[in-house]
Scaffold this motif. Sequence first.
Motif, short mmCIF file in Angstrom:
data_model
loop_
_atom_site.label_atom_id
_atom_site.label_comp_id
_atom_site.label_asym_id
_atom_site.label_seq_id
_atom_site.Cartn_x
_atom_site.Cartn_y
_atom_site.Cartn_z
N UNK A 18 0.55 -1.14 -0.05
CA UNK A 18 0.02 -0.11 -0.07
C UNK A 18 0.91 1.16 -0.01
N UNK A 19 0.54 2.20 -0.68
CA UNK A 19 1.33 3.58 -1.00
C UNK A 19 0.29 4.82 -0.75
N UNK A 20 0.87 5.81 -0.52
CA UNK A 20 0.04 7.14 -0.47
C UNK A 20 0.94 8.09 -1.02
N UNK A 21 0.38 9.25 -1.73
CA UNK A 21 1.31 10.32 -1.94
C UNK A 21 0.68 11.61 -1.41
N UNK A 22 1.28 11.72 0.02
CA UNK A 22 0.62 12.67 0.79
C UNK A 22 1.70 13.09 2.03
N UNK A 23 2.04 14.26 2.01
CA UNK A 23 2.93 14.80 3.17
C UNK A 23 2.49 14.60 4.38
N UNK A 24 1.19 14.45 4.71
CA UNK A 24 0.60 14.42 6.08
C UNK A 24 -0.66 13.48 5.92
N UNK A 25 -0.54 11.91 5.69
CA UNK A 25 -1.38 11.17 5.45
C UNK A 25 -2.14 10.94 6.81
N UNK A 26 -3.61 10.50 6.60
CA UNK A 26 -4.40 10.30 7.80
C UNK A 26 -3.89 9.06 8.26
#
Length: 616
Positions: free
Chosen positions: A601-609
Amino acid sequence: MSVLRATDLTVRYAPDVRAVQGVSFTVGAGEVLGIVGESGSGKTALALAVMGLLPESARVAGSVRLRGEELLGRSETELSRVRGKELSMVFQDPSSALTPVHTVGDQIAETVRIHSGASRAAARARAVELLDLVGIPGAARRAHAYPHEFSGGMRQRVMIAMAIANAPAAIIADEPATGLDVTVQAQVLDVLRTARETTGAAIVLITHDLGVVSGFADRVMVMRAGRAVESGPVEQVYLSPATPYTSVLLRSIPRIGERRVPPSRPKRPVVLEVDGLVRHHPLHKGTLLLRRRAGTVRAVDGIGFDVREGETLALVGESGCGKTTALMEILRLSRPQGGRVSVFGQDTSALCASDRKALRRDVQVVFQNPYSSLNPRMRVENILAEPLTTHGVPAARARGRARELMELVGLEPDHARRYPHGLSGGQIQRVGIARALALEPRLVLLDEPVAALDVSVQADVMALLKGLRKRLGMAYLFVAHDLAVVHSLADRVAVMYSGRIVEIGPVARVYGVPAHPYTRALLDAVPLADPRLERRRRRVLLRGDPPDPASWPGGCRFRSRCPRYTTLTAVEGALCEEHDPESRPVPSGERPVPSGEDVDRLVACHHPLAEAEGGR
């Protein structure tokens, strides 16, 4: 006291088509009546009969009373004084209801002037006020814009502004959110709530989406074959349906619920691998002789994912995010503009024409609109046999295979001799699926295959797709904007925004604990078919539209709409403003990802939830 009352309303078309048969209903001030049913049930004919907008060939009987005054039998001149003032309508397609050669401000102002006698300046000021009320940003400036300069959701807001311009007693909304993204749909319904609170109007909401009615309507009437088969308070009908037909509709609604979280992704062969895929479109201005480059639309801007054997990966996101463009780039099986596409281990940029044709046997596609993708002059059996004969299968064997395919997707033998226009929407989509399966592919690309279908037909087609995947071991790359459908059909999901993948992972994990604020907003916008849960839930709705793909701001592309961005400190916010986030693993809260192991699993966010999940 009822504001709008229909009694024994009947609509007939020549020679003897009974579109509406003895339907009665009442709607009080500030009340919302939801009218639901499948295509052909008579919902729209009922609305047009109430408005007096049916063609002269239609025969209407019964009674329609607005504030006690009969509307049926009035002349067109008399009805024109009522429509737009006491009774207004929000049409399904705002593009066909708005005049393309006049600004939206002028069209709203015209409605005000005709019915109130206001001056041109006062009507213009009222138009700006109404645009601001329905949430059009920069209302004074956008009043000078033309309909084509607005998105679909914004055009629907303009229609609602026009409908409430003269504080009508009743508003009929005919499928006002159909075909819109789930986030835009939530915004439009929010605007309708505001309109009801502002005007106190009775609202008749016509839709085939029972989830929309669940959280918005007070009462619901279910129609089938021109008749009202059931009506009552929303909770009563949804939780204790009195007719088998209503029960079938409610059971057919795809729902987002609990799913078992897989321990790990199965180690199967990769059938499709995409790495850094790019598709940019140049923008030009000027005449043919003096054209100049004016910018670039970054439709797909460096996305990557893979699909394994027997797996379904869904690409989701709002219209314009690039998901269908990505699908078409893969389908071309040629050198991409940027990045790499590998199908069954073969780099598509290195394929010659013969290799590409051979590979197409194993890669097929089902389009969103089968009527536009199938030859209207060919019979069903010829449509199904054509891929086989193209690849050298003898005609007799191809006809036999066509019959097998029809049985496989649940079509009757007599459908073989029909043309596409002689089939229903669900039947013709089954033909599209059967054609895609003709050559026994290993990878099928699905572009919104159930988006335009009624909920019961949608459930049948989804069950068919799941059953075929299990029987034939195919992999699916599935493009959709309906997250409930994705939850039912997909193993993994990739969420796209403005040409980028902002989150990817197993459906159970992404839906259970979304890591990106955009994913959370998409899930929050999905209506629930349980009135009790829908009315109690707390959610954050997205405001505005995605940025212009030709002039994206620097930094994070989502920050102008991000609810989380407004809560950050100056230092944290500066990171979003200056740097476009790269994809990184999402902490699972269970264990770190070992070096070299497949990142699930990957996310492109500086401040992920999901950072909080990793800290528990």
